[in-house]
Every structure is written in structure tokens, then in C-alpha cells.
Design a protein around this motif. Sequence first.
Motif, mmCIF file in Angstrom:
data_model
loop_
_atom_site.group_PDB
_atom_site.id
_atom_site.type_symbol
_atom_site.label_atom_id
_atom_site.label_comp_id
_atom_site.label_asym_id
_atom_site.label_seq_id
_atom_site.Cartn_x
_atom_site.Cartn_y
_atom_site.Cartn_z
ATOM 1 N N CYS A 111 31.759 -28.559 -47.218
ATOM 2 C CA CYS A 111 31.726 -27.493 -46.212
ATOM 3 C C CYS A 111 31.519 -26.126 -46.845
ATOM 4 C CB CYS A 111 33.033 -27.489 -45.411
ATOM 5 S SG CYS A 111 33.247 -28.896 -44.305
ATOM 6 N N CYS A 112 31.980 -25.953 -48.057
ATOM 7 C CA CYS A 112 31.913 -24.644 -48.730
ATOM 8 C C CYS A 112 30.805 -24.590 -49.777
ATOM 9 C CB CYS A 112 33.259 -24.316 -49.379
ATOM 10 S SG CYS A 112 34.616 -24.166 -48.202
ATOM 11 N N ALA A 120 28.447 -19.976 -41.986
ATOM 12 C CA ALA A 120 28.409 -21.414 -41.706
ATOM 13 C C ALA A 120 29.519 -22.139 -42.454
ATOM 14 C CB ALA A 120 27.048 -21.984 -42.094
ATOM 15 N N ARG A 121 29.801 -21.721 -43.682
ATOM 16 C CA ARG A 121 30.886 -22.345 -44.442
ATOM 17 C C ARG A 121 32.222 -22.156 -43.739
ATOM 18 N NH1 ARG A 121 29.865 -19.589 -50.272
ATOM 19 N NH2 ARG A 121 27.688 -19.156 -49.867
ATOM 20 N N VAL A 122 32.461 -20.944 -43.260
ATOM 21 C CA VAL A 122 33.722 -20.671 -42.575
ATOM 22 C C VAL A 122 33.834 -21.521 -41.311
ATOM 23 C CG1 VAL A 122 35.061 -18.908 -41.364
ATOM 24 C CG2 VAL A 122 33.913 -18.342 -43.509
ATOM 25 N N ALA A 123 32.781 -21.537 -40.498
ATOM 26 C CA ALA A 123 32.806 -22.288 -39.243
ATOM 27 C C ALA A 123 32.985 -23.780 -39.494
ATOM 28 C CB ALA A 123 31.519 -22.031 -38.457
ATOM 29 N N LEU A 124 32.241 -24.315 -40.450
ATOM 30 C CA LEU A 124 32.305 -25.744 -40.728
ATOM 31 C C LEU A 124 33.674 -26.140 -41.287
ATOM 32 C CD1 LEU A 124 30.225 -27.978 -40.320
ATOM 33 C CD2 LEU A 124 29.549 -27.713 -42.706
ATOM 34 N N THR A 125 34.261 -25.275 -42.097
ATOM 35 C CA THR A 125 35.589 -25.555 -42.645
ATOM 36 C C THR A 125 36.628 -25.601 -41.529
ATOM 37 O OG1 THR A 125 35.044 -24.531 -44.764
ATOM 38 C CG2 THR A 125 37.365 -24.706 -44.232
ATOM 39 N N ARG A 177 32.560 -23.462 -58.307
ATOM 40 C CA ARG A 177 32.585 -23.965 -56.938
ATOM 41 C C ARG A 177 33.965 -23.806 -56.307
ATOM 42 N NH1 ARG A 177 29.213 -27.879 -55.369
ATOM 43 N NH2 ARG A 177 30.394 -27.710 -53.422
ATOM 44 N N LEU A 178 35.024 -23.989 -57.093
ATOM 45 C CA LEU A 178 36.366 -23.823 -56.548
ATOM 46 C C LEU A 178 36.577 -22.379 -56.103
ATOM 47 C CD1 LEU A 178 39.192 -24.806 -55.879
ATOM 48 C CD2 LEU A 178 39.840 -24.387 -58.267
ATOM 49 N N SER A 179 36.047 -21.436 -56.861
ATOM 50 C CA SER A 179 36.207 -20.035 -56.473
ATOM 51 C C SER A 179 35.555 -19.778 -55.117
ATOM 52 C CB SER A 179 35.618 -19.111 -57.540
ATOM 53 O OG SER A 179 34.201 -19.226 -57.594
ATOM 54 N N GLY A 180 34.443 -20.458 -54.837
ATOM 55 C CA GLY A 180 33.799 -20.319 -53.538
ATOM 56 C C GLY A 180 34.637 -20.887 -52.418
ATOM 57 N N VAL A 181 35.292 -22.013 -52.670
ATOM 58 C CA VAL A 181 36.178 -22.619 -51.676
ATOM 59 C C VAL A 181 37.353 -21.685 -51.394
ATOM 60 C CG1 VAL A 181 37.743 -24.544 -51.218
ATOM 61 C CG2 VAL A 181 35.524 -24.980 -52.283
ATOM 62 N N LEU A 182 37.954 -21.145 -52.440
ATOM 63 C CA LEU A 182 39.081 -20.231 -52.262
ATOM 64 C C LEU A 182 38.651 -18.995 -51.476
ATOM 65 C CD1 LEU A 182 40.735 -20.354 -55.815
ATOM 66 C CD2 LEU A 182 41.353 -21.667 -53.781
ATOM 67 N N GLY A 214 45.228 -23.792 -47.464
ATOM 68 C CA GLY A 214 45.679 -23.450 -48.810
ATOM 69 C C GLY A 214 46.673 -24.463 -49.348
ATOM 70 N N ARG A 215 47.614 -24.877 -48.507
ATOM 71 C CA ARG A 215 48.589 -25.897 -48.926
ATOM 72 C C ARG A 215 47.875 -27.211 -49.254
ATOM 73 N NH1 ARG A 215 52.404 -24.160 -44.251
ATOM 74 N NH2 ARG A 215 54.004 -22.900 -45.284
ATOM 75 N N LEU A 216 46.909 -27.565 -48.413
ATOM 76 C CA LEU A 216 46.145 -28.794 -48.658
ATOM 77 C C LEU A 216 45.408 -28.703 -49.985
ATOM 78 C CD1 LEU A 216 44.832 -31.497 -47.771
ATOM 79 C CD2 LEU A 216 43.109 -30.143 -46.562
#
Length: 407
Positions: A111-112, A120-125, A177-182, A214-216
Motif C-alpha cells: 500500500c505504501c 493514494a498510499r494514504v487512502a489505500l492504507t 521503504r520502511l521510512s516511506g511506510v512510517l 503504528g502499534r501493528l
Amino acid sequence: MARAFREEGPGILATLIGQVGDFQLAEDALQDAFAAAVATWPRDGVPDRPGAWITTTARRRAIDRLRRERGLADRIVRLAHAAALEAAGDEEDPGEPPPIGDDRLRLMFTCCHPALALEARVALTLKSLGGLTTAEVARALLTSEPAMAQRLVRAKRRIAAAGIPYRVPPAHLLPERLSGVLAVVYLVFNEGYAPGDGDRLVRGELCAEAIRLGRLLVRLMGDDPETLGLLALMLLQDARRGARVDGDGAAVPLDRQDREQWDRGRIAEGVRALDEALVLRAPGPYQLQAAIAALHATAPEAAATDWAQIAALYAELDRRAPSPVVRINRAAALAFAGSPEAGLSLLQPLVSDPRLAAYAPLHAAHAELLRRVDAPEAARAAYDRAIAATANAVQRAELTRRRALVA
């Protein structure tokens, strides 16, 4: 039923995407399964393990859909894979749900993915991992349901067309990629914590959803310091939610908030997450921001806030992740620490930057510092610029109140 969909849906969707290799197919099959649950559970009773029942039913509905479209070669491959999983599942305990942790993590990275536009990333997440309906996502992001539906469809088509892999990135790509998810999770939180427009100062449902994500992410990623830092930051900021607006819906500045209304459980959880991050000795921007939030949250009263330490942390944050927002906050911290002139000096290049001419927080901070150095006329003009640039009604009312207090 709605609760089951919200709680079980995201994990099951993640598992189904991995099994059938198609975002839209998995989503359609999950909808079919929940429709079947609505039809049969009132008659037959709720299964002992609703998630397992929905997973099995959804996988079978996906297989049915694949069979109807078996003329496509790629669908035949996916049908064979899904049918093999179904056969294996029939030999296992049908009441035991499949593991979903790794699948949720893969779905989060999908998603991210940076190939998708940020909105789109925000909406899909929110839709896929938050379990929100399209209408709920549209309301959360202040757009119409048809427009949001189209945005989600385009995002899923982009995933298919670009061949975005459904996986956790390899080790050498993981930090980037993790930084993008965060960043996506924090963007969701900030849209709730400080909405850019509308008539509410806080949109708690978005803050809560970002904290849940965030917890997940902490649970799935293990001891990643910046993931822990982001969770700590969101918890510590959200702890003040109940005191940020008074009974009439007006904004209450930090120094006037009733600290008895702050959520001490959230503060304790945030401080624990920050401590866990700091032990790993890999400081980063989210940890620095969380440390600043912790200094605010643990000060017994506004006057006891360690503004000098906060200014020092902002200086380090400005070194690591420079931005106008960081510099504005650093300038304000310097002023509260007793050096409004130093803060004004820091703000001056930003005030002169035409790209920030419509950035309300800059003009609001500038106005406050001008007031502190006894420049009332300039302060009122700066407040006027901040008010004109503010789309949020509650924030605009608070700025108007502050302007009226300038002697």
C-alpha cells in the motif's frame, strides 16, 4: 458483524492477496464472504472462530471467480495455487485461522509503495489495513465517496500494471521503504491531529487509526528504533487530545490546557516506547520528536517545561532532517526559553521566502515572537497574514483571539 469486518477484515485481506495474487480479486472475495456471513450467521449462529470461517469462505469465493475467468493464462496459474491452498486447508483443522502477521506487513509495504502517489498510499492504507469503508476513507480525507472510489481503483490498477510485488522489501531496500511506510502513517496521524481545513481542531478517528497502525507496525517489525519512535510520538501527542478543545469547541493553547485531562495511560505507553527506542542507540527524527513531546507531556505544569532542552532537540532535528516546520518550532522554543530575538533571527529567512507566503504556522509563530519583543504593529500584521492563510475554522478563531490581545 460490522465489528468482525473491522477487526478481522484487514488481516484476512492481506492473507487472500498473498494467496490469489490480485488485490481487487481478494477484496471482492472478502466482500462476498462477509455477505455470506450476513446471510447465514443469524440463522446458523456465529462460528467459534469467525475469522477462520470468513477466510475459508473468501478463498472459495476467489476460486469460484477465478474459474469463471479461467480463459486468462495468469488466472489459471493463480487458480492452481489457490486450489492447492484450498486442498491443503481441507486437510487441516478448519477452525484454525492462518497466520496473518507476515501478510499484513507485506500488505503495508504494498500500500505504501513509492510507485503510488502519496494520496493514494494514504487512502489505500486506510482502506486495506484500517478496515475503513470507502465512504469512511472519503470522509477522513475530506473528499467525495465517488472520487475516493476512483482513487482507490486507480491505485489498485497501478499496483497490477506496475507489477508492484506483494512482499517485504529485501534487506538492502528495507530502510528506505520502511521510512516511506512510517511517513504515510504519520501523515494519517497529522491529518487528524492538525486538520488543514474543516471545522474541527482534532479528528480523533484518524489519530486513533494511525496509532493502531503504528502499534501493528511495531509488532510486525520488532525492535526498529524509528518505528518505536513514531509510535511514541503519536501516543504522546494524542495524549493531550481531550484538553486541546474547550466545551464550546474553541482551541486551548498548550500553556493553558488542563493537564488533568491529559491521558496518563497514553503518556506512560509513549514514554515506554521511547525508552525502548533509545536503548537501541540509533537516534532518528521520530525519536527526537518523541523526546520533545515527552518533555511537554511529563512537565507537571507549563512553567516547568524545559524549553532549553526542547530548543536543543529541535536544533539536532534541524541538523538531521531540516525543514521549515522544524525551524519554526525551534524558533518558538528559543523564544519560550528566553531568547525571542534569536527565534526571530531564525525565522527571518523563512518569512522572506515567497514559497512560504501562505504557510499559516510560520506567520502565527512570527506574530507571537514579534509580540514578545514588543512590536505590536508588526505582530498584528503577521497575525493578519496567518488568519488569511488558515482554512481551519477553529484555528482561525484562535488566531483572531490572539490578535485581539496584542496591545
